[in-house]
Write a protein that holds these residues in place. Structure first.
Motif, PDB file in Angstrom:
ATOM      1  N   PRO A 279      32.225  74.944 -58.242  1.00 33.50           N
ATOM      2  CA  PRO A 279      32.434  74.140 -59.453  1.00 33.50           C
ATOM      3  C   PRO A 279      33.590  74.737 -60.267  1.00 33.50           C
ATOM      4  O   PRO A 279      33.646  75.949 -60.458  1.00 33.50           O
ATOM      5  N   ILE A 280      34.484  73.907 -60.759  1.00 34.65           N
ATOM      6  CA  ILE A 280      35.690  74.407 -61.396  1.00 34.65           C
ATOM      7  C   ILE A 280      35.409  75.111 -62.711  1.00 34.65           C
ATOM      8  O   ILE A 280      36.195  75.962 -63.150  1.00 34.65           O
ATOM      9  N   GLN A 281      34.275  74.822 -63.348  1.00 33.17           N
ATOM     10  CA  GLN A 281      33.956  75.506 -64.602  1.00 33.17           C
ATOM     11  C   GLN A 281      33.599  76.975 -64.388  1.00 33.17           C
ATOM     12  O   GLN A 281      33.594  77.757 -65.332  1.00 33.17           O
ATOM     13  N   ASN A 282      33.326  77.340 -63.156  1.00 37.46           N
ATOM     14  CA  ASN A 282      33.048  78.743 -62.841  1.00 37.46           C
ATOM     15  C   ASN A 282      34.299  79.493 -62.369  1.00 37.46           C
ATOM     16  O   ASN A 282      34.219  80.651 -61.961  1.00 37.46           O
ATOM     17  N   LEU A 283      35.426  78.845 -62.437  1.00 44.91           N
ATOM     18  CA  LEU A 283      36.652  79.436 -61.930  1.00 44.91           C
ATOM     19  C   LEU A 283      37.398  80.188 -63.023  1.00 44.91           C
ATOM     20  O   LEU A 283      37.502  79.720 -64.156  1.00 44.91           O
TER      21      LEU A 283
ATOM     22  N   GLN B  88      40.368  80.520 -67.941  1.00 48.02           N
ATOM     23  CA  GLN B  88      39.227  79.819 -67.363  1.00 48.02           C
ATOM     24  C   GLN B  88      39.310  78.338 -67.682  1.00 48.02           C
ATOM     25  O   GLN B  88      39.873  77.934 -68.700  1.00 48.02           O
ATOM     26  N   SER B  89      38.717  77.527 -66.793  1.00 51.86           N
ATOM     27  CA  SER B  89      38.639  76.100 -67.060  1.00 51.86           C
ATOM     28  C   SER B  89      37.626  75.849 -68.172  1.00 51.86           C
ATOM     29  O   SER B  89      36.569  76.486 -68.239  1.00 51.86           O
ATOM     30  N   VAL B  90      37.964  74.950 -69.063  1.00 47.74           N
ATOM     31  CA  VAL B  90      37.052  74.611 -70.170  1.00 47.74           C
ATOM     32  C   VAL B  90      36.839  73.106 -70.176  1.00 47.74           C
ATOM     33  O   VAL B  90      37.714  72.325 -69.775  1.00 47.74           O
ATOM     34  N   ASN B  91      35.647  72.722 -70.628  1.00 44.46           N
ATOM     35  CA  ASN B  91      35.301  71.303 -70.784  1.00 44.46           C
ATOM     36  C   ASN B  91      35.500  70.513 -69.491  1.00 44.46           C
ATOM     37  O   ASN B  91      35.999  69.391 -69.497  1.00 44.46           O
ATOM     38  N   ASN B  92      35.119  71.135 -68.389  1.00 40.34           N
ATOM     39  CA  ASN B  92      35.209  70.443 -67.109  1.00 40.34           C
ATOM     40  C   ASN B  92      33.930  70.716 -66.321  1.00 40.34           C
ATOM     41  O   ASN B  92      33.859  71.638 -65.509  1.00 40.34           O
ATOM     42  N   PRO B  93      32.867  69.901 -66.572  1.00 40.26           N
ATOM     43  CA  PRO B  93      31.573  70.153 -65.932  1.00 40.26           C
ATOM     44  C   PRO B  93      31.454  69.579 -64.521  1.00 40.26           C
ATOM     45  O   PRO B  93      30.354  69.516 -63.978  1.00 40.26           O
ATOM     46  N   ALA B  94      32.561  69.189 -63.933  1.00 39.94           N
ATOM     47  CA  ALA B  94      32.509  68.556 -62.612  1.00 39.94           C
ATOM     48  C   ALA B  94      31.847  69.473 -61.596  1.00 39.94           C
ATOM     49  O   ALA B  94      32.140  70.664 -61.530  1.00 39.94           O
TER      50      ALA B  94
ATOM     51  N   VAL C 277      26.385  74.589 -55.847  1.00 39.98           N
ATOM     52  CA  VAL C 277      27.078  74.449 -54.568  1.00 39.98           C
ATOM     53  C   VAL C 277      28.550  74.740 -54.829  1.00 39.98           C
ATOM     54  O   VAL C 277      29.184  74.075 -55.654  1.00 39.98           O
ATOM     55  N   TYR C 278      29.075  75.740 -54.134  1.00 39.36           N
ATOM     56  CA  TYR C 278      30.449  76.129 -54.414  1.00 39.36           C
ATOM     57  C   TYR C 278      31.342  75.943 -53.196  1.00 39.36           C
ATOM     58  O   TYR C 278      30.883  75.879 -52.049  1.00 39.36           O
ATOM     59  N   LYS C 279      32.619  75.882 -53.483  1.00 37.58           N
ATOM     60  CA  LYS C 279      33.628  75.730 -52.439  1.00 37.58           C
ATOM     61  C   LYS C 279      34.883  76.471 -52.871  1.00 37.58           C
ATOM     62  O   LYS C 279      35.347  76.306 -54.007  1.00 37.58           O
TER      63      LYS C 279
ATOM     64  N   THR D 143      25.505  69.486 -47.792  1.00 40.10           N
ATOM     65  CA  THR D 143      26.623  68.553 -47.946  1.00 40.10           C
ATOM     66  C   THR D 143      26.614  67.852 -49.296  1.00 40.10           C
ATOM     67  O   THR D 143      27.568  67.148 -49.621  1.00 40.10           O
ATOM     68  N   GLU D 144      25.552  68.019 -50.068  1.00 40.22           N
ATOM     69  CA  GLU D 144      25.464  67.421 -51.398  1.00 40.22           C
ATOM     70  C   GLU D 144      26.053  68.382 -52.435  1.00 40.22           C
ATOM     71  O   GLU D 144      25.944  69.605 -52.308  1.00 40.22           O
ATOM     72  N   TRP D 145      26.668  67.829 -53.453  1.00 41.74           N
ATOM     73  CA  TRP D 145      27.221  68.656 -54.528  1.00 41.74           C
ATOM     74  C   TRP D 145      26.229  68.830 -55.674  1.00 41.74           C
ATOM     75  O   TRP D 145      26.310  69.824 -56.403  1.00 41.74           O
ATOM     76  N   GLU D 146      25.281  67.889 -55.817  1.00 36.25           N
ATOM     77  CA  GLU D 146      24.278  67.985 -56.874  1.00 36.25           C
ATOM     78  C   GLU D 146      22.916  67.591 -56.296  1.00 36.25           C
ATOM     79  O   GLU D 146      22.368  66.534 -56.626  1.00 36.25           O
ATOM     80  N   PRO D 147      22.341  68.439 -55.455  1.00 31.89           N
ATOM     81  CA  PRO D 147      21.070  68.059 -54.813  1.00 31.89           C
ATOM     82  C   PRO D 147      19.890  67.983 -55.772  1.00 31.89           C
ATOM     83  O   PRO D 147      19.043  67.097 -55.650  1.00 31.89           O
TER      84      PRO D 147
END
Length: 367
Positions: free
Chosen positions: A150-154, A169-175, A115-117, A87-91
């Motif tokens: 993670p959106i940077q992998n999209l 691809q998404s750039v400069n978005n490390p969320a 962790v991906y969704k 359930t954590e995004w950054e364990p």
């Protein structure tokens, strides 16, 4: 009060003994090793990893695994970490031990976890436009991806039918937590886009440790309607025909809206046919010239010309001349025959009668 003070000091000392984050050395030669060395976990799924604290004997060394989620269990110099539901995004768990040869030094290894969704939704639209499109105009396709991590992998790919138009691809978005984004692709509408199917695909590229094939989500389809000017085609651009025969000229046209077709003579606006076929029968020499086929819709009018040459048909003249010649010959023959008959045949008969009278013995009366 004295007992409470002593307990507080003891707790502080013990906590400082375990406080290691700022002094953690990730470059130790004999460092902890995670198996697997990297985790890719779908949000909400089960996952686990094992940490081998050190390669040499370190049973008397202080070691542990720190993590904000899950459970851990020790077995010798190994620590197993298990999460029933991520359930954590950054364990960011890490495994450490105190270096017995260097006081206050800790060796540690962090476990990289992704962790991906999958997106909540992927949708395609035409930016700031609804309804019909027009040939030659530029439009912008938009693919909206909601709550993906993670959106940077999209990566997002636009398609026209089965043909990819481009990948973004998404750039400069490390969320690390779910995020949303909109991707754009410019197109210029053409005749071929009329009835075309556009769609987009969002794909999470998670590396060799991730699922294969990579998880994807496809948008709905949008089918475009494009208005374009007529495309005109004539069967022949020039034709030579003999007078008296049947003349047929044909042209065809495609367009959206469906074009209407008319035929006119050159330098004339009067339609001589309101269909794609022009028939003239029988054709005369006065029908030679240039004929214009026009295809029209609300976008434009397109014209093409056909040149018609009409040859004189000499066969009737030849037949008439031959017949006249035969008549003249026949008349001459009759005249000649009559002349011959009157002047020769009849004259010959008269002479024979005279000769016949001379040969007869006519009695002479006596005195």
């Amino acid at each position: 009060m004295d007992f409470s003070y002593i307990f507080l000091v003891f707790s502080l000392v013990y906590s400082l003994r375990d406080f290691h984050v700022s002094a953690c050395d990730v470059n130790c030669i004999d460092k902890a090793v995670f198996t697997p060395s990297r985790l890719v976990v779908k949000h909400g799924d089960l996952t686990s990893a094992t940490c081998s604290v050190c390669q040499s004997d370190c049973t008397d060394t202080l070691f542990d695994l720190e993590t904000p989620v899950g459970t851990k269990s020790k077995n010798g110099t190994s620590v197993k970490w298990t999460v029933d539901k991520m359930t954590e995004w950054e364990p960011s768990p890490f495994c450490y031990y105190n270096d017995p040869d260097i006081p206050d030094k800790q060796c540690c290894t962090k476990l990289p976890i992704t962790v991906y969704k999958l997106p909540d939704s992927v949708s395609i639209s035409i930016f700031n436009h609804t309804g019909l499109m027009y040939e030659g105009h530029q439009y912008t396709l938009q693919c909206e991806v909601k709550n993906v991590a993670p959106i940077q992998n999209l990566s997002v790919t636009f398609y026209r039918g089965n043909t990819p138009l481009g990948q973004l691809q998404s750039v400069n978005n490390p969320a690390k937590k779910p995020a949303s984004d909109t991707y754009s692709q410019s197109i210029t509408a053409s005749k071929e886009d009329d009835g075309a199917k556009y769609w987009c695909v969002a794909e999470l590229e998670l590396g060799p440790e991730g699922p294969h094939p990579p998880p994807v989500m496809k948008s709905q389809n949008i089918i475009t309607t494009v208005y374009y000017k007529p495309r005109l085609n004539v069967s022949e651009k020039s034709i030579t025909i003999t007078a008296g025969n049947h003349l047929q000229l044909t042209c065809s046209a495609v367009g959206n809206p469906k074009p209407s077709i008319t035929w006119t003579r050159a330098n004339s606006t009067i339609a001589i046919a309101d269909s794609n076929v022009l028939n003239i029968s029988p054709v005369a020499t006065t029908d030679k010239g240039e004929y214009i086929c026009s295809a029209s819709n609300k976008i434009a009018t397109v014209k093409m010309s056909v040149t018609v040459e009409v040859r004189v048909n000499y066969v009737p003249y030849i037949i008439a001349g031959t017949a006249l010649l035969l008549v003249v010959v026949l008349v001459l023959f009759i005249v000649a025959y009559m002349y011959y008959y009157r002047n020769y045949r009849m004259g010959q008969s008269n002479l024979r009668d005279v000769f016949r009278l001379h040969r007869q013995h006519i009695p002479v009366p006596s005195a």
